[in-house]
Design an enzyme around this catalytic site. Sequence first.
Site: not given
Length: 537
Positions: A182, A459
């Site tokens: 991330s 995602d």
Amino acid sequence: MKAIIFALGLLVAVVRTGRVTNAPHVPHINARDVGANGRPTSYPVNYFDQQIDHFPNSDRYSPHTNDTFKQRYYFDSTYYKSGGPVFLYIGGETSGPSRWSNLQTGIIQILMEAFNGLGVIIENRYYGESYPYNTSTTDELAYLTNEQTIADFANFAQHATFPNVTGDLTAPGTPWILYGGSLAGAETAFSIKQHGDILYGGIASSAPIWLSVGYSNWYNPILKYAPQDCVTRISRIVDNFDAVVASGDRSTVNNFKALFGLESLTDDRDFAMLIANPIGNPGFYQTATWQEIGWKNGANDFFEFCGNVTNIDAPETITQVDYALANYTKGQPWAGLGGYADYVKREVLPLCPNGDYNSNDCFGTQNASWWADTSNSGTRSYVYTSCVEQGAYIDSPKSGPALLSRVINTTYEQQWCKWAFPDGKFNKIPDSPAVEAYNAFGGFDFQADRLAFIDGDQDVWNDLCFHSDFAPQPRPQSTDLHPHYLITGAGHHWDSSGILNIEAEPQFIREAHKWEIRTVKKWLDKFSDWRAAFAPA
Ligand SMILES: *[C@@H]1O[C@H](CO)[C@@H](O)[C@H](O)[C@H]1NC(C)=O
Ligand SMILES: *[C@@H]1O[C@H](CO)[C@@H](O)[C@H](O)[C@H]1NC(C)=O
Ligand SMILES: *[C@@H]1O[C@H](CO)[C@@H](O)[C@H](O)[C@H]1NC(C)=O
Ligand SMILES: *[C@@H]1O[C@H](CO)[C@@H](O)[C@H](O)[C@H]1NC(C)=O
Ligand SMILES: *[C@@H]1O[C@H](CO)[C@@H](O)[C@H](O)[C@H]1NC(C)=O
Ligand SMILES: *[C@@H]1O[C@H](CO)[C@@H](O)[C@H](O)[C@H]1NC(C)=O
Ligand SMILES: *[C@@H]1O[C@H](CO)[C@@H](O)[C@H](O)[C@H]1NC(C)=O
């Protein structure tokens, strides 16, 4: 359903109602315990004296300071053998201890075991307990920038010590391989590009490397991969709501809010954000969303929510709610509305026990003083970074089906920035996030030697990552020096998790881990050449 969000492996993660807003308090344990799986259950804290300001000549950080702060780090030497590499896990937007699982059973454990390496987690500046100042005023936050953050990692690698581990493990004499997921994945990429003479290599997982101020593509994998009857029902309800708002029919808007028990939520955007909770919304995650689905400890909440929205056997008390606003749609029911409203009432509203839904301590966001509170918190630091340089404010799409009401655009989030960070004496935030600084690293063309990109096609953040649908296609072919991998069926940095047995993992996770090991092995095999070029012995 899971009562709380268990991990902030998120780009935007603000969990309120007294749950995970700040780093959980974890006592400093000095004796290392070992769990049933033979892995440590905790790690002693270590402190690195880190410079607050790495750029004494940059006007951006004027007036300068030579002060340092205590930056926390945790290491695991259980697999370490003299001469082994160091694997540095970038803590990112949460506390160091909340990342321990990566040393215990996750990706760092996998790499340590494969290479007799030492694993270390560094807690980012302004997160956990690694704060330069006791409060976070706009001026005190001036040093929370990407370039300062990644300079911490390079400086740490050059000077870190590991109590009770013999030898000098500093970079560049020892290969340091970074890993981040991330935001920390992007920081990994930026670090290797910027400090590749010190940091030998890195794996950037689900790394947002191309930033935009608004990010409505967040919903794309959900639109594409979620149960389609659920997607259709929600997007039609959103269309109907938006049409009512646009028509100016306030009484119907209020009737709609009342079906969810939320007539007190006066700002339509706060309301729209709240009812998007089970799916995902611009910043406040009260429940687990699509993003929190995982292959190991993932939450099932999203599917339970969809189960309710699509339940064709629901009791009449619920299905009749579908007709409550049918007069507005020429007699057509708002299919799934009853199940939707019932789910929100049962699972979301109780998260505000005092029932004062409109307060900022619950579901409101319009209290400027609440935002202006300068107490240190990971939430505040994260919001600051979003406002200053990261952007990626989740908003509703400009065209096509929407799972988030179109009443929400980036103005909504920019207002929070203005309330939270009034001009300081020396520092002020831009009118809109200056995403150019991140994008200057290359955006979708990002490349650095020994930097691997690994992503998941389901995602929600993938469209900001190397494998985005919006990146130039085809992507460049993967090579040993510039490797990349898109895991099919995977969400947000799913390769971070492990179970101490790669062969027993789901097949595409297993293959991703084997690929990561092979990739790192190829790099390590060439370390002496690199070292000879960069740091003659
Ligand atoms: C920091 O230290 C350097 C070297 O001692 C000195 O030249 C500089 O003035 C100091 N900066 C501040 C802001 O004190
Ligand atoms: C910050 O807090 C610590 C601990 O309470 C205290 O010792 C220190 O003096 C404070 N620093 C400032 C600049 O207020
Ligand atoms: C280092 O070893 C000493 C002696 O065994 C022990 O007391 C201490 O806790 C160890 N420190 C760390 C950080 O493991
Ligand atoms: C509705 O949600 C609840 C959790 O609130 C869940 O237990 C239940 O299974 C869901 N119903 C359906 C039909 O999926
Ligand atoms: C819908 O309209 C009809 C006719 O005007 C009215 O009788 C009925 O009460 C309305 N239903 C609702 C739920 O407002
Ligand atoms: C707004 O937030 C401040 C700070 O948290 C709080 O003291 C105040 O009571 C809030 N105002 C309202 C109207 O809720
Ligand atoms: C967001 O919507 C509001 C209300 O329609 C509008 O005033 C504002 O200009 C919009 N902001 C952006 C960035 O489009």
